[in-house]
Enzyme design. Structure first.
Site, PDB file in Angstrom:
ATOM      1  N   LYS A 222      -4.727   7.874  39.506  1.00 52.40           N
ATOM      2  CA  LYS A 222      -5.646   7.627  40.634  1.00 52.40           C
ATOM      3  C   LYS A 222      -6.577   7.779  39.222  1.00 52.40           C
ATOM      4  O   LYS A 222      -6.942   8.390  38.364  1.00 52.40           O
ATOM      5  CB  LYS A 222      -5.490   8.317  41.722  1.00 52.40           C
ATOM      6  N   ARG A 256       3.209  10.822  47.047  1.00 49.11           N
ATOM      7  CA  ARG A 256       3.092   9.593  47.650  1.00 49.11           C
ATOM      8  C   ARG A 256       2.938   8.586  46.046  1.00 49.11           C
ATOM      9  O   ARG A 256       1.957   9.250  45.949  1.00 49.11           O
ATOM     10  CB  ARG A 256       2.257   9.277  48.655  1.00 49.11           C
TER      11      ARG A 256
END
Ligand code: HH2
Length: 283
Positions: A222, A256
């Site tokens: 991210k 995840r």
């Protein structure tokens, strides 16, 4: 945690690893390599070999600025992948990453076992679909839409506000008939959060713990990692592993990730350290 997801009982503190299978042509990190059904199926099989506990199949990129995907197109992307995995006897639980009730319904009919809703039940029909199917759901925190969420990243105390909004999503789920013991909560790293917000959520993740609900965190590749290091998405594995380690040490049950083999090892070692600290106890 103690939750049945498909054929498997997820019992204990984990960490459990959810592997990402993107069936999108415009995903920020996988660049469309898995658009073709067979490539996505092969990718899911590889993630299983690498030690994933479940796979998450998604057909709409949530990257800020990504074009919205109509339900028909999303169905064309995800349903054949789920059906093909089930047809070849894939044994891991399959999650479907969608916020659209119609996509969730058809993905569950094709063999998915869990709905991963990054909007925390924004679609008014989603709670009913999940409740009727009797499956678990991930309620992720975000604000606004994928297009405008970056401009909604304004908080006083980000952890307190995300916690309150997650509890509101949980209340919506329970009102729709989803029992709390089928709900996983997720702070939504990068969703209506700037890097500072994502870091504070990771640092104080334990404050989001809600009785009866396991926590899932998705830090993989991210932008907060890019903000700290300058690394592009394809080179954020070391930063991802640092975040996975921090999550596991803080007691997060599910992570995840795209890079399952590496995250599996980091998560298992972090869990062993966590266990050793407990075993040693106070002096
Ligand atoms: N992050 C993404 C997508 N789905 N689901 C949950 N529960 N938590 C997350 O943090 C999360 C999620 C975004 O990552 P990715 O799918 O890899 O990228 P893209 O948005 O391009 O599909």
């Amino acid at each position: 945690m103690r939750m049945r997801i498909g054929a498997r009982l997820f019992d204990g503190p984990g960490p459990f690893v959810m592997g990402v299978v993107n069936a999108t042509p415009d995903s920020f990190s996988d660049g469309g390599r898995f658009l073709e059904r067979d490539a996505a199926v092969a990718h899911a099989l590889r993630l299983a070999d690498e030690g994933a506990d479940l796979v998450d199949v998604g057909g709409e990129s949530t990257r800020p600025g990504a074009p919205p995907v109509a339900a028909e197109e999303e169905l064309r992307r995800v349903v054949p992948v789920i059906a093909a995995l089930r047809a070849r006897g894939f044994t891991l639980p399959i999650s479907v990453d969608t916020w659209k009730a119609r996509v969730a319904r058809e993905a569950l009919a094709a063999g998915a076992d869990l709905v991963n809703d990054v909007t925390g039940l924004a679609d008014p029909d989603m709670g009913g679909v999940v409740a009727a199917a009797g499956v678990p759901v991930v309620l992720q925190h975000m604000r606004g839409t994928f297009a405008d969420m970056a401009s909604r990243a304004a908080y006083g105390d980000v952890v307190a506000e995300v916690g309150a909004e997650l509890r509101a999503a949980l209340a919506r789920a329970e009102a729709a008939g989803i029992p709390r013991d089928r709900v996983v909560l997720d702070p939504g790293i990068g969703f209506a959060k700037d890097a500072r917000h994502s870091l504070e959520l990771l640092a104080r993740i334990g404050e989001l713990r809600t009785p009866g609900c396991p926590l899932l965190v998705g830090p993989s590749r991210k932008s907060f990692i890019g903000k700290i290091t300058g690394a592009p998405a394809a080179e954020r594995l070391p930063g991802t592993l640092a975040a996975v380690t921090a999550c596991v040490l803080a007691g997060v049950e599910l992570v995840r990730v795209h890079d399952v083999a590496a995250a599996r090892q980091a998560a298992d070692v972090a869990a062993a350290i966590r266990g050793a600290a407990r075993a040693a106890g106070p002096l």
